[in-house]
Scaffold this motif. Structure first.
Motif, PDB file in Angstrom:
ATOM      1  N   MET A   1      13.848 -13.094  20.084  1.00  0.00           N
ATOM      2  CA  MET A   1      15.088 -13.829  19.856  1.00  0.00           C
ATOM      3  C   MET A   1      15.397 -14.709  21.066  1.00  0.00           C
ATOM      4  O   MET A   1      15.286 -14.280  22.207  1.00  0.00           O
ATOM      5  CB  MET A   1      16.228 -12.836  19.604  1.00  0.00           C
ATOM      6  CG  MET A   1      17.522 -13.509  19.288  1.00  0.00           C
ATOM      7  SD  MET A   1      18.752 -12.265  18.845  1.00  0.00           S
ATOM      8  CE  MET A   1      20.198 -13.239  19.022  1.00  0.00           C
ATOM      9  N   ILE A   2      15.796 -15.928  20.803  1.00  0.00           N
ATOM     10  CA  ILE A   2      16.107 -16.870  21.875  1.00  0.00           C
ATOM     11  C   ILE A   2      17.472 -16.542  22.489  1.00  0.00           C
ATOM     12  O   ILE A   2      18.402 -16.175  21.788  1.00  0.00           O
ATOM     13  CB  ILE A   2      16.072 -18.329  21.363  1.00  0.00           C
ATOM     14  CG1 ILE A   2      16.144 -19.284  22.525  1.00  0.00           C
ATOM     15  CG2 ILE A   2      17.167 -18.599  20.377  1.00  0.00           C
ATOM     16  CD1 ILE A   2      15.737 -20.691  22.173  1.00  0.00           C
ATOM     17  N   SER A   3      17.533 -16.662  23.780  1.00  0.00           N
ATOM     18  CA  SER A   3      18.792 -16.435  24.484  1.00  0.00           C
ATOM     19  C   SER A   3      19.697 -17.653  24.286  1.00  0.00           C
ATOM     20  O   SER A   3      19.243 -18.792  24.330  1.00  0.00           O
ATOM     21  CB  SER A   3      18.488 -16.229  25.967  1.00  0.00           C
ATOM     22  OG  SER A   3      19.660 -15.960  26.663  1.00  0.00           O
ATOM     23  N   ILE A   4      20.967 -17.386  24.067  1.00  0.00           N
ATOM     24  CA  ILE A   4      21.907 -18.474  23.786  1.00  0.00           C
ATOM     25  C   ILE A   4      22.688 -18.818  25.045  1.00  0.00           C
ATOM     26  O   ILE A   4      23.326 -17.950  25.650  1.00  0.00           O
ATOM     27  CB  ILE A   4      22.857 -18.101  22.635  1.00  0.00           C
ATOM     28  CG1 ILE A   4      22.038 -17.822  21.368  1.00  0.00           C
ATOM     29  CG2 ILE A   4      23.889 -19.199  22.396  1.00  0.00           C
ATOM     30  CD1 ILE A   4      22.827 -17.204  20.249  1.00  0.00           C
ATOM     31  N   LEU A   5      22.636 -20.062  25.410  1.00  0.00           N
ATOM     32  CA  LEU A   5      23.318 -20.585  26.577  1.00  0.00           C
ATOM     33  C   LEU A   5      24.827 -20.385  26.452  1.00  0.00           C
ATOM     34  O   LEU A   5      25.412 -20.716  25.416  1.00  0.00           O
ATOM     35  CB  LEU A   5      22.982 -22.078  26.675  1.00  0.00           C
ATOM     36  CG  LEU A   5      23.234 -22.854  27.929  1.00  0.00           C
ATOM     37  CD1 LEU A   5      22.544 -22.240  29.130  1.00  0.00           C
ATOM     38  CD2 LEU A   5      22.762 -24.284  27.746  1.00  0.00           C
ATOM     39  N   PHE A   6      25.451 -19.823  27.480  1.00  0.00           N
ATOM     40  CA  PHE A   6      26.905 -19.625  27.556  1.00  0.00           C
ATOM     41  C   PHE A   6      27.465 -18.742  26.446  1.00  0.00           C
ATOM     42  O   PHE A   6      28.647 -18.819  26.128  1.00  0.00           O
ATOM     43  CB  PHE A   6      27.645 -20.976  27.590  1.00  0.00           C
ATOM     44  CG  PHE A   6      27.147 -21.906  28.654  1.00  0.00           C
ATOM     45  CD1 PHE A   6      27.254 -21.578  29.993  1.00  0.00           C
ATOM     46  CD2 PHE A   6      26.560 -23.118  28.321  1.00  0.00           C
ATOM     47  CE1 PHE A   6      26.786 -22.439  30.986  1.00  0.00           C
ATOM     48  CE2 PHE A   6      26.093 -23.982  29.306  1.00  0.00           C
ATOM     49  CZ  PHE A   6      26.211 -23.637  30.639  1.00  0.00           C
ATOM     50  N   GLN A   7      26.654 -17.884  25.860  1.00  0.00           N
ATOM     51  CA  GLN A   7      27.126 -17.041  24.755  1.00  0.00           C
ATOM     52  C   GLN A   7      28.250 -16.100  25.162  1.00  0.00           C
ATOM     53  O   GLN A   7      29.057 -15.701  24.314  1.00  0.00           O
ATOM     54  CB  GLN A   7      25.980 -16.266  24.125  1.00  0.00           C
ATOM     55  CG  GLN A   7      25.354 -15.202  24.998  1.00  0.00           C
ATOM     56  CD  GLN A   7      24.172 -14.542  24.307  1.00  0.00           C
ATOM     57  OE1 GLN A   7      23.892 -14.790  23.137  1.00  0.00           O
ATOM     58  NE2 GLN A   7      23.476 -13.700  25.038  1.00  0.00           N
ATOM     59  N   ASP A   8      28.354 -15.787  26.445  1.00  0.00           N
ATOM     60  CA  ASP A   8      29.417 -14.892  26.916  1.00  0.00           C
ATOM     61  C   ASP A   8      30.791 -15.564  26.909  1.00  0.00           C
ATOM     62  O   ASP A   8      31.805 -14.907  27.085  1.00  0.00           O
ATOM     63  CB  ASP A   8      29.094 -14.366  28.317  1.00  0.00           C
ATOM     64  CG  ASP A   8      28.914 -15.477  29.334  1.00  0.00           C
ATOM     65  OD1 ASP A   8      28.353 -16.546  28.983  1.00  0.00           O
ATOM     66  OD2 ASP A   8      29.337 -15.293  30.488  1.00  0.00           O
ATOM     67  N   LYS A   9      30.844 -16.865  26.658  1.00  0.00           N
ATOM     68  CA  LYS A   9      32.111 -17.603  26.676  1.00  0.00           C
ATOM     69  C   LYS A   9      32.699 -17.833  25.291  1.00  0.00           C
ATOM     70  O   LYS A   9      33.780 -18.408  25.169  1.00  0.00           O
ATOM     71  CB  LYS A   9      31.919 -18.959  27.368  1.00  0.00           C
ATOM     72  CG  LYS A   9      31.548 -18.818  28.830  1.00  0.00           C
ATOM     73  CD  LYS A   9      31.507 -20.161  29.506  1.00  0.00           C
ATOM     74  CE  LYS A   9      31.243 -19.963  30.984  1.00  0.00           C
ATOM     75  NZ  LYS A   9      31.863 -20.972  31.787  1.00  0.00           N
ATOM     76  N   VAL A  10      31.966 -17.419  24.252  1.00  0.00           N
ATOM     77  CA  VAL A  10      32.404 -17.698  22.879  1.00  0.00           C
ATOM     78  C   VAL A  10      32.299 -16.454  22.007  1.00  0.00           C
ATOM     79  O   VAL A  10      31.682 -15.465  22.382  1.00  0.00           O
ATOM     80  CB  VAL A  10      31.580 -18.849  22.251  1.00  0.00           C
ATOM     81  CG1 VAL A  10      31.806 -20.160  22.990  1.00  0.00           C
ATOM     82  CG2 VAL A  10      30.096 -18.510  22.233  1.00  0.00           C
ATOM     83  N   THR A  11      32.882 -16.543  20.818  1.00  0.00           N
ATOM     84  CA  THR A  11      32.842 -15.430  19.869  1.00  0.00           C
ATOM     85  C   THR A  11      31.568 -15.473  19.025  1.00  0.00           C
ATOM     86  O   THR A  11      30.881 -16.506  18.951  1.00  0.00           O
ATOM     87  CB  THR A  11      34.046 -15.499  18.907  1.00  0.00           C
ATOM     88  OG1 THR A  11      33.914 -16.689  18.111  1.00  0.00           O
ATOM     89  CG2 THR A  11      35.370 -15.496  19.670  1.00  0.00           C
ATOM     90  N   LYS A  12      31.314 -14.382  18.357  1.00  0.00           N
ATOM     91  CA  LYS A  12      30.188 -14.310  17.426  1.00  0.00           C
ATOM     92  C   LYS A  12      30.352 -15.353  16.319  1.00  0.00           C
ATOM     93  O   LYS A  12      29.393 -16.005  15.912  1.00  0.00           O
ATOM     94  CB  LYS A  12      30.112 -12.899  16.841  1.00  0.00           C
ATOM     95  CG  LYS A  12      28.984 -12.703  15.876  1.00  0.00           C
ATOM     96  CD  LYS A  12      28.985 -11.282  15.319  1.00  0.00           C
ATOM     97  CE  LYS A  12      27.840 -11.137  14.357  1.00  0.00           C
ATOM     98  NZ  LYS A  12      28.206 -10.544  13.101  1.00  0.00           N
ATOM     99  N   GLU A  13      31.582 -15.517  15.829  1.00  0.00           N
ATOM    100  CA  GLU A  13      31.850 -16.503  14.770  1.00  0.00           C
ATOM    101  C   GLU A  13      31.548 -17.928  15.249  1.00  0.00           C
ATOM    102  O   GLU A  13      31.023 -18.741  14.492  1.00  0.00           O
ATOM    103  CB  GLU A  13      33.307 -16.400  14.295  1.00  0.00           C
ATOM    104  CG  GLU A  13      33.641 -15.113  13.573  1.00  0.00           C
ATOM    105  CD  GLU A  13      33.822 -13.896  14.492  1.00  0.00           C
ATOM    106  OE1 GLU A  13      33.624 -12.775  14.020  1.00  0.00           O
ATOM    107  OE2 GLU A  13      34.137 -14.074  15.690  1.00  0.00           O
ATOM    108  N   PHE A  14      31.901 -18.197  16.500  1.00  0.00           N
ATOM    109  CA  PHE A  14      31.614 -19.513  17.065  1.00  0.00           C
ATOM    110  C   PHE A  14      30.108 -19.742  17.089  1.00  0.00           C
ATOM    111  O   PHE A  14      29.625 -20.801  16.682  1.00  0.00           O
ATOM    112  CB  PHE A  14      32.197 -19.638  18.480  1.00  0.00           C
ATOM    113  CG  PHE A  14      31.967 -20.988  19.101  1.00  0.00           C
ATOM    114  CD1 PHE A  14      32.918 -21.990  18.985  1.00  0.00           C
ATOM    115  CD2 PHE A  14      30.791 -21.273  19.796  1.00  0.00           C
ATOM    116  CE1 PHE A  14      32.703 -23.246  19.548  1.00  0.00           C
ATOM    117  CE2 PHE A  14      30.571 -22.516  20.358  1.00  0.00           C
ATOM    118  CZ  PHE A  14      31.531 -23.500  20.233  1.00  0.00           C
TER     119      PHE A  14
END
Length: 181
Positions: A1-14
């Motif tokens: 699975m690819i790591s998502i940039l800045f994922q800690d700043k947004v919700t799962k829905e986002f």
């Protein structure tokens, strides 16, 4: 699975909606995440407004909002997931020209420069290079009162965490859609 940039700043829905938007645009999700991070000063807030009145996730101006069938006032009242649909509508006309992360940002800031070489100076008809540079000092790296496509690329890549830089520089193909970038 690819790591998502800045994922800690947004919700799962986002992330889910942003992935849908990226897929429809046939671009990697991290390109979109990088642009939104920059345009919102790292907040990912759909309400953020700059000193020139631009609003939201990709800093919509009055004309851009009207072109996609809304207003800045309406955009600022939306949550981030709702506003992502308007992000899609904004980029859709440029889809065929967006071949890189830098292209996506150029489509955001100055679409006339899409596909231009690194030495292209951002200016257009009555919009002088000096005025563009004054409004966007972050990108005038050599302080010559002009912004080039190359200066934008340099600044964009400076802001990206090191683990993602190569991913955003490479011109390969999207694992999800197969499109070359």
């Amino acid at each position: 699975m690819i790591s998502i940039l800045f994922q800690d700043k947004v919700t799962k829905e986002f992330i889910e909606k942003a992935q849908e938007v990226a897929s429809r645009l046939e671009i990697p999700l991290n390109w979109l995440m990088g642009v939104i991070e920059l345009e919102t000063a790292g907040t990912f807030s759909p309400q953020i407004t700059n000193h020139m009145g631009y609003v939201g996730l990709i800093q919509f101006g009055k004309q851009a909002a009207e072109r996609i069938g809304t207003t800045r006032e309406a955009l600022v009242k939306m949550n981030a997931v709702e506003q992502l649909e308007y992000v899609y509508k904004y980029y859709a006309p440029y889809k065929a020209k967006i071949q890189s992360y830098v292209d996506l940002y150029i489509a955001t800031l100055f679409p006339v420069a899409l596909g231009k070489p690194n030495d292209f100076v951002l200016q257009y008809k009555h919009l002088t290079a000096q005025r563009v540079a004054k409004a966007n000092p972050l990108f005038d790296l050599n302080k010559d009162h002009k912004i080039t496509v190359g200066e934008i690329e340099t600044k964009l890549l400076e802001r990206i965490p090191i683990d993602y830089k190569e991913q955003l520089k490479k011109k390969e193909s999207c694992a999800q859609c197969g499109r070359a970038f």
